[in-house]
Design a protein around this motif. Structure first.
Motif: not given
Length: 281
Positions: A16-39
Motif C-alpha cells: 500500500r502506497h496510498g492506493a493498493f498495488f499488486n505484483l502477482y504471478s501470471e502463467f501464459d501456458g509456458n512461462t510464469w511472469h510477474t504482472a502489476l495491478a492497482g486498486s
C-alpha cells in the motif's frame, strides 16, 4: 477478484502506497511472469501489464520470474522473486515506479550445500523489515523433494544469512493424512496482538491445497494452530494458496490465490481473491 485471459493468476504480493498495488504471478501456458495491478480499495483492480519475465540468457532460465514478495523501501520498489526451473533460486529486482525493473545479476539466496534441507531449491519468498533488518521466509526443498519453510536475515536486503536452525517449520510425516503431508510453502508473516502470525500453503496427498496457520513469539519458533482454510466457492474449490497480508490498525486484509483444479504447479484455473482476518485469542 482478479482474473484474466492467462491460464493462471496466482501469488499476489500486495503493498500500500496510498492506493493498493499488486505484483502477482501470471502463467501464459509456458512461462510464469510477474504482472502489476492497482486498486483504490484492494477489491477492484486495474491491470497495468507484465513487468518482469525470466531472461533465458541468465541464471533465470525461461520458466519463471514470479512468485515474489514486494516491499516499498526508501522510496523504491523492491521485489524478491523465484527463478530457475530444475533448481529454483531467489533473485531481487528494484524499481522507481513499479513498471521498469533492474535485476541483481545473480541470485541473492541460492540453494544450500549438498545434504542440506534446501539443497534442491529455494522459492516462495516473503519479506518483512523490522527494526532496520530484513527477514525473508521461504520454501526450501531437499533431495527427497520434501518442502519446508526457513528463514534468513539481512541488513541490506541483498546479502542474506540463513538461520542455522532451519527449517523453522517442518513437513509432517508422509502418510499421516494431514493437510500439508505432501509439502508446505508460500508463507505469509505479519505481527499482530503481540504475536507473529503465519499463513502458509499446505499440500495434501491428492494435491488439494489450503491455508494453514501458525504463530510464534519470536518469528523463529512456531506452533501450528487451527484448521485449514478451504475454498467456499466453485472457483477456489480445490486450491486456496499464496497468501499475502496487510495489517492495518482497524483490520487485517488478506489476498490469496485459488483454483478449481488440484494440480501441483499450473493449469489450476488460478484466480486471486480477497478476504479479512480476525484473530480471536
Amino acid at each position: 477478484m482478479l482474473r484474466g485471459a492467462a491460464t493462471d493468476l496466482l501469488n499476489p504480493s500486495v503493498v500500500r502506497h496510498g492506493a493498493f498495488f499488486n505484483l502477482y504471478s501470471e502463467f501464459d501456458g509456458n512461462t510464469w511472469h510477474t504482472a502489476l495491478a492497482g486498486s483504490p480499495d484492494g477489491i477492484h483492480w486495474m491491470k497495468k501489464g507484465r513487468v518482469l519475465s525470466p531472461d533465458h540468457a541468465t541464471w533465470e532460465g525461461d520458466y519463471i520470474a514470479a512468485n515474489g514478495s514486494a516491499l516499498l523501501e526508501s522510496g523504491k520498489w523492491w521485489y524478491w522473486y523465484q527463478a530457475g526451473k530444475q533448481i529454483p533460486k531467489i533473485g531481487l529486482a528494484r524499481s522507481d515506479y513499479g513498471l521498469t525493473w533492474r535485476k541483481e545479476p545473480q541470485p541473492v539466496i541460492p540453494p544450500g550445500p549438498r545434504g542440506s534441507w534446501d539443497e534442491r531449491g529455494v522459492a516462495d519468498p516473503y519479506v518483512l523489515k523490522l527494526g532496520g533488518k530484513f527477514y525473508i521466509y521461504y520454501l526450501g526443498q531437499n533431495r527427497a523433494r520434501q518442502q519446508q519453510i526457513g528463514l534468513a536475515r539481512s541488513s541490506d536486503g541483498v546479502h542474506w544469512t540463513k538461520l542455522r536452525s532451519n527449517p523453522i517449520l517442518e513437513a509432517p510425516l508422509s502418510g499421516a493424512g494431514l493437510p500439508d503431508e505432501n509439502g508446505l510453502g508460500e508463507p505469509a508473516v505479519w505481527q499482530e496482538k503481540g504475536w507473529y502470525w503465519m499463513l502458509y500453503t499446505g499440500r495434501s496427498k491428492n494435491e488439494q491445497r489450503g491455508l494453514l496457520a501458525a504463530r510464534s513469539h519470536d518469528g523463529v519458533h512456531w506452533e501450528r494452530i487451527g484448521e485449514p482454510v478451504r475454498g467456499n466457492a466453485a472457483w477456489d474449490s480445490e486450491v486456496v494458496c499464496d497468501a499475502t497480508v496487510i495489517s492495518e490498525p482497524d483490520r487485517t486484509l488478506l489476498w490469496f490465490g485459488g483454483g478449481d483444479q488440484a494440480k501441483p504447479s499450473e493449469h489450476l484455473d488460478g484466480q486471486i481473491g480477497m478476504g479479512t482476518i480476525e484473530i480471536v485469542q
